[in-house]
Design an enzyme around this catalytic site. Structure first.
Site, mmCIF file in Angstrom:
data_model
loop_
_atom_site.group_PDB
_atom_site.id
_atom_site.type_symbol
_atom_site.label_atom_id
_atom_site.label_comp_id
_atom_site.label_asym_id
_atom_site.label_seq_id
_atom_site.Cartn_x
_atom_site.Cartn_y
_atom_site.Cartn_z
ATOM 1 N N LYS A 58 17.785 24.840 -37.829
ATOM 2 C CA LYS A 58 19.243 24.677 -37.872
ATOM 3 C C LYS A 58 19.770 24.208 -36.514
ATOM 4 O O LYS A 58 20.634 23.336 -36.445
ATOM 5 C CB LYS A 58 19.906 25.992 -38.293
ATOM 6 C CG LYS A 58 19.690 26.296 -39.781
ATOM 7 C CD LYS A 58 20.100 27.720 -40.167
ATOM 8 C CE LYS A 58 19.703 27.995 -41.610
ATOM 9 N NZ LYS A 58 19.976 29.378 -42.032
ATOM 10 N N GLN A 102 21.964 34.939 -39.502
ATOM 11 C CA GLN A 102 20.725 34.627 -40.225
ATOM 12 C C GLN A 102 20.244 35.854 -41.005
ATOM 13 O O GLN A 102 20.064 36.929 -40.448
ATOM 14 C CB GLN A 102 19.647 34.157 -39.228
ATOM 15 C CG GLN A 102 18.334 33.756 -39.881
ATOM 16 C CD GLN A 102 18.479 32.547 -40.817
ATOM 17 O OE1 GLN A 102 19.133 31.564 -40.499
ATOM 18 N NE2 GLN A 102 17.881 32.637 -41.995
ATOM 19 N N ASP A 125 28.665 29.858 -43.789
ATOM 20 C CA ASP A 125 27.713 30.136 -44.870
ATOM 21 C C ASP A 125 28.457 30.329 -46.193
ATOM 22 O O ASP A 125 27.823 30.409 -47.247
ATOM 23 C CB ASP A 125 26.893 31.397 -44.540
ATOM 24 C CG ASP A 125 25.444 31.057 -44.240
ATOM 25 O OD1 ASP A 125 25.037 29.919 -44.543
ATOM 26 O OD2 ASP A 125 24.738 31.927 -43.707
#
Ligand code: NAD
Length: 298
Positions: A58, A102, A125
């Site tokens: 990422k 994460q 997200d």
């Protein structure tokens, strides 16, 4: 589809590269006007090797399009209050447009409380209840990356949605539920299946579009697929090959038996190289969307 032919690929790698090119141009447009770079803060907790690899990918992807990333690493045993305090600081940091936590988090941490602490406008997200609620109402918000990646991929290949029967296997908040809402928004007729559904194979066989996110390696067989259907395999599993000339080597498979399914479907995602790259591209896209809203003062 005729017997003996194989399905076309829904090439997530290629489509993700196109998305990144477009994002890069948009970021350059802003820097040309003297604006600061978009910023993504990534919170990485513990030493899960898969999480470290995902975060590395990422961060690299951010670099490719001109998004600045800020990595915040914590040890496995970190206290929830320390993580929450860090999120608080990032919420009010003007150089941070997006905050990514994460997953999975170590077992002692309250995942829901931590995700809910991210400001909805920085929730790149798309997992905050506010953003999930906006999605359920068909309103604008930041949308979960994997489901959005599935839709963008299908749109790229001009897969028709309207009036088609879309079957989603899996009902997680991360994939199944949001992808079902997005398919509904596209005017598909949507059926959601899960671990308690009966006659899953028969339901799957009625799908024009089959999206599989069950987390079960090679669960969907060729016989579950209607000839000519479009198959999106969200699942991803690393496993050791048990027999044959490659015994002992590792392979990556999805939730769909690719060999069988590609003889029946008209289009199918490969694993790897299907949904995975699209997920990362959508994270970048959400970061830029959050940035655009941020600098426009919205
Ligand atoms: P999850 O475990 O949270 O949810 C799985 C869902 O599948 C559940 O709703 C469950 O009811 C359903 N299910 C489980 N077994 C079933 C069965 N036998 N029959 C029917 N339904 C069944 O998983 P998730 O987070 O939604 O992820 C699903 C898969 O997608 C996993 O393999 C995960 O690794 C993968 N994934 C990939 C990406 C990507 O970027 N490629 C992103 C997220 C998740």
């Amino acid at each position: 589809m005729q017997a003996g032919t194989t399905a076309g690929m829904l090439d997530g790698k290629e489509v993700a590269a196109r998305v990144r090119d477009d994002l890069k141009r948009r970021v350059e447009g802003f820097s040309g006007k003297g604006c600061r770079a978009p910023g993504l803060a990534v919170i990485l907790i513990g030493d899960n090797p898969a999480s470290h690899l995902y975060v590395k990918n990422k961060v690299q992807a951010c670099k490719k399009v001109g998004i600045e990333s800020f990595l915040h690493q914590f040890p496995q045993a970190v206290a929830a209050e320390e993580v929450l305090a860090s999120i608080e600081r990032l919420n009010s940091d003007c150089s941070v447009d997006g905050i990514l936590v994460q997953l999975p988090l170590p077992a002692h941490l309250p995942t829901e409380r931590i995700l809910d602490a991210v400001l909805p406008g920085k929730d790149v997200d798309g997992l905050h209840p506010v953003n999930m609620g906006l999605l359920a109402c068909g309103k604008q918000g930041l949308r979960p990356c994997t489901p959005q990646g599935v839709i963008v991929l299908l749109e790229h290949y001009r897969v028709p949605f309207e009036g088609r029967h879309a079957v989603v296997i899996g009902r997680s908040n991360l994939v199944g539920k949001p992808v079902a809402f997005m398919l509904l928004e596209k005017n598909a007729t949507v059926t959601i299946c899960h671990s308690r559904s009966r006659e899953l194979d028969a339901i799957a066989r009625t799908a024009d579009i089959l999206v599989v996110a069950a987390g079960r390696p090679c669960m969907v067989r060729g016989s579950w697929i209607k000839p000519g259907a479009v198959v999106v395999d969200v699942g991803i599993h690393k496993r050791t090959i048990a027999e044959g000339p490659k015994a002992g080597e590792s392979e990556v498979v999805g939730d769909v038996d690719f060999q069988e399914a590609s003889r029946v479907a008209s289009l199918i995602t490969p694993v790897p190289g299907g949904v995975g790259p699209m997920t990362v591209a959508m994270l970048l896209s959400n970061t830029l969307t959050a940035y655009e809203r941020h600098i426009a003062g919205k």
